[in-house]
Write a protein that holds these residues in place. Structure first.
Motif, PDB file in Angstrom:
ATOM      1  N   THR A  51       0.839  -1.202   0.000  1.00 13.75           N
ATOM      2  CA  THR A  51       0.000   0.000   0.000  1.00 13.75           C
ATOM      3  C   THR A  51       0.870   1.247   0.000  1.00 13.75           C
ATOM      4  O   THR A  51       0.617   2.201  -0.748  1.00 13.75           O
ATOM      5  CB  THR A  51      -0.925   0.012   1.231  1.00 13.75           C
ATOM      6  OG1 THR A  51      -1.714  -1.182   1.251  1.00 13.75           O
ATOM      7  CG2 THR A  51      -1.845   1.216   1.208  1.00 13.75           C
ATOM      8  N   HIS A  55       1.217   4.185  -2.863  1.00 15.99           N
ATOM      9  CA  HIS A  55       1.042   5.584  -2.459  1.00 15.99           C
ATOM     10  C   HIS A  55       2.255   6.415  -2.878  1.00 15.99           C
ATOM     11  O   HIS A  55       2.110   7.574  -3.324  1.00 15.99           O
ATOM     12  CB  HIS A  55       0.842   5.653  -0.948  1.00 15.99           C
ATOM     13  CG  HIS A  55       0.569   7.025  -0.423  1.00 15.99           C
ATOM     14  ND1 HIS A  55      -0.297   7.908  -1.033  1.00 15.99           N
ATOM     15  CD2 HIS A  55       1.063   7.687   0.673  1.00 15.99           C
ATOM     16  CE1 HIS A  55      -0.332   9.051  -0.344  1.00 15.99           C
ATOM     17  NE2 HIS A  55       0.490   8.935   0.678  1.00 15.99           N
ATOM     18  N   ILE A  60      -2.663   5.086  -5.324  1.00 13.70           N
ATOM     19  CA  ILE A  60      -3.769   4.648  -4.474  1.00 13.70           C
ATOM     20  C   ILE A  60      -5.080   5.306  -4.886  1.00 13.70           C
ATOM     21  O   ILE A  60      -6.144   4.672  -4.886  1.00 13.70           O
ATOM     22  CB  ILE A  60      -3.448   4.927  -2.992  1.00 13.70           C
ATOM     23  CG1 ILE A  60      -2.381   3.950  -2.494  1.00 13.70           C
ATOM     24  CG2 ILE A  60      -4.692   4.802  -2.131  1.00 13.70           C
ATOM     25  CD1 ILE A  60      -2.805   2.495  -2.478  1.00 13.70           C
ATOM     26  N   THR A  66     -11.776   1.118  -1.831  1.00  9.44           N
ATOM     27  CA  THR A  66     -10.819   0.363  -1.016  1.00  9.44           C
ATOM     28  C   THR A  66     -11.106   0.571   0.469  1.00  9.44           C
ATOM     29  O   THR A  66     -11.757   1.539   0.862  1.00  9.44           O
ATOM     30  CB  THR A  66      -9.386   0.819  -1.315  1.00  9.44           C
ATOM     31  OG1 THR A  66      -9.268   2.211  -1.011  1.00  9.44           O
ATOM     32  CG2 THR A  66      -9.040   0.583  -2.773  1.00  9.44           C
ATOM     33  N   ILE A  68      -9.160  -0.272   4.530  1.00 15.32           N
ATOM     34  CA  ILE A  68      -8.024  -0.782   5.290  1.00 15.32           C
ATOM     35  C   ILE A  68      -8.536  -1.759   6.346  1.00 15.32           C
ATOM     36  O   ILE A  68      -9.459  -1.456   7.097  1.00 15.32           O
ATOM     37  CB  ILE A  68      -7.262   0.362   5.976  1.00 15.32           C
ATOM     38  CG1 ILE A  68      -6.653   1.300   4.931  1.00 15.32           C
ATOM     39  CG2 ILE A  68      -6.196  -0.185   6.910  1.00 15.32           C
ATOM     40  CD1 ILE A  68      -5.586   0.670   4.084  1.00 15.32           C
ATOM     41  N   MET A  91      -4.855  -3.788   2.461  1.00 17.85           N
ATOM     42  CA  MET A  91      -5.900  -3.030   1.787  1.00 17.85           C
ATOM     43  C   MET A  91      -6.812  -4.030   1.088  1.00 17.85           C
ATOM     44  O   MET A  91      -6.355  -4.866   0.307  1.00 17.85           O
ATOM     45  CB  MET A  91      -5.299  -2.044   0.788  1.00 17.85           C
ATOM     46  CG  MET A  91      -6.352  -1.232   0.055  1.00 17.85           C
ATOM     47  SD  MET A  91      -5.684   0.258  -0.729  1.00 17.85           S
ATOM     48  CE  MET A  91      -5.589   1.357   0.687  1.00 17.85           C
ATOM     49  N   SER A 289       2.132  -8.911  -2.933  1.00 17.83           N
ATOM     50  CA  SER A 289       2.850  -7.779  -2.348  1.00 17.83           C
ATOM     51  C   SER A 289       4.354  -7.935  -2.462  1.00 17.83           C
ATOM     52  O   SER A 289       5.072  -6.968  -2.747  1.00 17.83           O
ATOM     53  CB  SER A 289       2.443  -7.620  -0.884  1.00 17.83           C
ATOM     54  OG  SER A 289       1.047  -7.383  -0.779  1.00 17.83           O
TER      55      SER A 289
END
Length: 802
Positions: A51, A55, A60, A66, A68, A91, A289
């Protein structure tokens, strides 16, 4: 070489890497064997560190709906991931297909060449580059590049062809997953342990649920070709007692707990990233990720190597930094699998672990591990921030403004944030690679543990390479991560002109880049990529000394002062860096002076490159200022006309685009094209020269620069024009139609050359006569091209069947 880097695979890792390489100035071609983007939602979220990375690239806000998730689990045991400041479990609300769609659009905006329906069949590392054989719609083709990166998933072809060793453990379990609707399913966000296995369920968009089913004792079936919804529904009923057979699934698949990692991430000119380098049990969105983190670590290093400023061993740090991270993810997912998928035999262990996980110190440790927040690379010792991620913080700038650390990283350059003029001056020789930001004070955060911070050097991937006080000499860190300082001289120029027009009108034109192609001769196309108040990111395509170039710039508007400052974020060779300012100074209510300032340096130490840039700046500056004066002082009609021609096509937009893009074949396909020459040194940026025949038998030679945006748009501007025009810009626009097919539009914007009307059309001709003549001539050729593109696209299916 056909390109700098070939990337195999257009999943999240491949698209992220391609975009990072473009931000670093490298040319990239991505080959993807799927003809269309997948709509499978394999992943439904990503970790806190991923995330942060998105960003730091300004991505984002491109994702919708979305949320969190602070609460998560480790091996099915609940944990509050928010116990670590800034951390969270991930996310959510981002199915993988939506993430891929966003990343693809971003990569294409940056100039990545994406070729779908192309599958790698063989590769050869030839020492100074890589040769790849690719099977595409038109058969086998060879492509060459300086490097090739495999981002082609767990069954990686690149890994196999290049001979990477892939040790690990075979699968012991097989699990099903599906996106289902039309059945009543209760949420089981962290999974539910049942007597004979584990099930998990999470709500998605539009009434769908993601379900995962793991039955104890079910070994992978190597003979089964594909999983069906019935297989999933049967297993769900065996475990839960509930039937979902009355529902339906838009997608079903299976996965295993096979765990493997390559022993090296680079072999010569071939590298691998993401699932191609490591496979493991999916847990907490770590697979997607870690692949994105691989891409961001590798992208700037490989681009720096290609651009020639990287230290000798910079590319080797991709393996030394990322391999340990991958190994740790494999360990934690194996541990989670043991806790969550081993049945009642591990219940005592789960009970003890739940007590330990409730301790804040343990929860913080696991939160840092799974989120990726505790990754720390070897940058030496001396300051708590050194080697770790730089969290986003608001900065109070020395000039009184504010900024965010994450925004400073949007361009994937290094960033030096400092309270000291002396420190900033030390980094001046690296200004093409490191942005220098003066602040009143550096904001504190929990990562420092109370230690004061005066200056921070951040790598493009967001990790701290140096910090003061305590981390040693800044120049050593700059050389370690950003190579030698540039010795190329910085040249400063100023060009001015007086314009008989109100300053406010002139400022408005300078501020609006969308008008530039019709005003400034060098500008082919201009886009405002992003706007935030008085700050904007623009992308320009223009000619410089006859060559076609593209770059992105950040601009700051000051309406009160009537000035616009600009700084190239990604320059085109041979430019190392360039910036400047437009300043409009009122002389009276009806007159102003326009000053155009530039500062620039070359990407090399070759004096010829600096001279080339100087000539281009001089030529383009005076061309733009004179065109600005002419436009602003025009009192009568500007002779500008715009018109469209459109056809509908019962076929794919991609086939239409291919026909329009492959202009080198037009002399064979279009009757009015007598000769054609097409150059495309940079993917998506073409120079097209054509001899076009008219009804009276005469031939006109035109030369155009074309900006090609795959499958949707080709924008062009003629830089060598017929006698009746002083301006001709155009656009081929391909738009999907409701119910299928596409509409294809040819749009022309033309300005008549009034001085040549009589010579070309005779003494009785008027401006209106010339406009009508030009419109008919261009429309005739456009409709001929549109009809040929229509026939080509509508016949694509027949050609494919042959």
């Amino acid at each position: 070489m056909d390109t700098d880097v070939i990337v195999i695979g257009a999943g999240p890792t491949g698209l992220m890497l391609a975009a990072e390489l473009r931000l670093g100035g490298a040319n990239v071609t991505v080959f993807e064997k799927r003809a269309e983007r997948s709509w499978e939602s394999r992943g439904i979220g990503f970790t806190a560190r991923a995330t942060e990375i998105f960003h730091q690239r300004g991505l984002i806000d491109r994702l919708e709906n979305t949320e969190i998730a602070r609460q998560g689990h480790f091996g099915g045991i609940p944990i509050d991931y928010g116990i670590l400041e800034g951390s969270h479990f991930g996310m959510r609300g981002v199915p993988q297909y939506k993430l891929e769609e966003m990343l693809e659009h971003w990569a294409l905006e940056l100039g990545v060449s994406l070729r779908r329906g192309h599958e790698l069949t063989s590769l050869d590392d030839v020492g100074d580059g890589v040769s790849a054989i690719v099977q595409g719609p038109d058969g086998l083709s060879e492509y060459t590049a300086h490097y090739l990166v495999g981002c082609d998933g767990g069954a990686s072809t690149v890994r196999k062809l290049a001979g990477f060793d892939f040790p690990g453990s075979d699968a012991m379990r097989e699990m099903y997953l599906a996106d289902v609707t039309g059945c009543d399913i209760k949420p089981r966000m962290i999974g539910e342990l049942l007597p004979n296995g584990m099930v998990m369920s999470a709500p998605l968009e539009q009434g769908y649920f993601r379900i995962i089913v793991c039955e104890n004792g079910v070994s992978p079936d190597k003979n089964r070709r594909e999983v069906t919804f019935t297989d999933v529904a049967d297993a769900w009923q065996r475990l839960t007692g509930d039937s979902i057979h009355g529902g339906s699934a838009r997608w079903v698949s299976s996965f295993t707990d096979a765990t493997r990692q390559v022993t090296e991430y680079r072999r010569g000119r071939v590298l691998i990233a993401g699932d191609a380098a490591h496979i493991h049990l999916p847990a907490g969105g770590q697979g997607l990720s870690i692949g994105v983190q691989d891409a961001v670590n590798l992208g700037w290093k490989l681009a720096a190597t290609l651009k020639g400023w990287a230290p000798d061993d910079l590319l080797d740090t991709y393996h030394s930094e990322r391999h340990p991270v991958g190994a740790r993810v494999l360990r934690n997912t194996l541990a989670q699998g043991t806790l969550n998928l081993s049945g009642k035999s591990v219940e005592p262990l789960r009970t003890v672990m739940a007590e330990i996980f409730a301790l804040p110190v343990a929860a913080r440790h696991l939160s840092g591990m799974v989120s990726g927040f505790d990754i720390r690379y070897d940058m030496g010792e001396g300051h708590p921030l050194l080697g770790g991620r730089m969290a986003d913080r608001e900065l109070k700038l020395a000039d009184g403004g504010t900024d965010q650390i994450a925004r400073l990283l949007h361009g994937a350059k290094g960033v030096l944030i400092t309270t000291s003029d002396e420190v900033s001056r030390l980094a001046a020789g690296w200004s093409d690679r490191v942005e220098r930001v003066r602040v009143k004070s550096f904001p504190t955060g929990p990562e420092e543990g109370g230690t004061a911070t005066e200056s921070v050097l951040i790598r493009p991937d967001g990790y701290v390479a140096w910090a003061a006080p305590g981390a040693g000499d800044l120049t050593d860190a700059l050389k370690r991560w950003f190579g030698a300082a540039k010795t190329s001289a910085v040249r400063v120029t100023e060009h001015t002109i007086n314009v008989a027009a109100p300053a406010e009108r002139v400022y408005a034109l300078i501020a609006d880049v969308s008008t530039w192609p019709t005003i400034f001769p060098p500008t082919v196309h201009a886009e405002c990529v992003r706007r935030d108040g008085n700050a904007e990111l623009i992308r320009l395509w223009a000619t410089a000394n006859g060559a076609a170039k593209s770059w992105t710039s950040r601009r700051e508007h000051d309406p009160a002062r009537m000035s616009v400052t600009f700084r190239q974020e990604r320059s085109a060779h041979p430019v190392g860096g360039m910036g400047g300012e437009w300043i409009i100074e009122p002389i009276s209510s009806s007159e102003c002076r326009v000053r155009l300032l530039h500062d620039f340096f070359a990407a090399t130490d070759d004096p010829a490159d600096l001279e080339w840039i100087s000539q281009a700046v001089d030529r383009n500056s005076m061309s733009e200022l004179n065109a600005l004066k002419t436009s602003m002082e025009l009192t009568g009609p500007d002779q500008l006309i715009t018109f469209d021609d459109t056809v509908t096509v019962e076929g794919r937009g991609k086939d239409v685009y291919d026909f329009l893009n492959e202009a080198q074949l037009w002399s064979q396909r279009l009757p009015h094209v007598a000769r054609v020459s097409l150059q495309e040194e940079t993917p998506g940026l073409q120079i097209l020269e054509m001899d076009t025949s008219t009804k009276d038998g005469s031939v006109h030679t035109t030369r155009s620069v074309r900006v090609c945006q795959p499958d949707t748009t080709i924008v062009y501007k003629q830089i060598v024009l017929p006698a009746l025009m002083t301006l001709h810009t155009g656009r081929w626009l391909i738009e999907e139609r409701d119910g299928g097919g596409v509409s294809v539009t040819s749009r022309h914007t033309v300005k008549i050359n009034t001085a040549n009307i009589e010579r070309v059309l005779g003494p009785d001709a008027t401006v209106a006569t010339a406009q009508d003549y030009v419109r008919k001539a261009l429309s005739t050729n456009s409709m001929t091209t549109l009809r040929a593109a229509k026939a080509y696209a509508e016949g694509a299916g027949t050609r494919a069947a042959l």
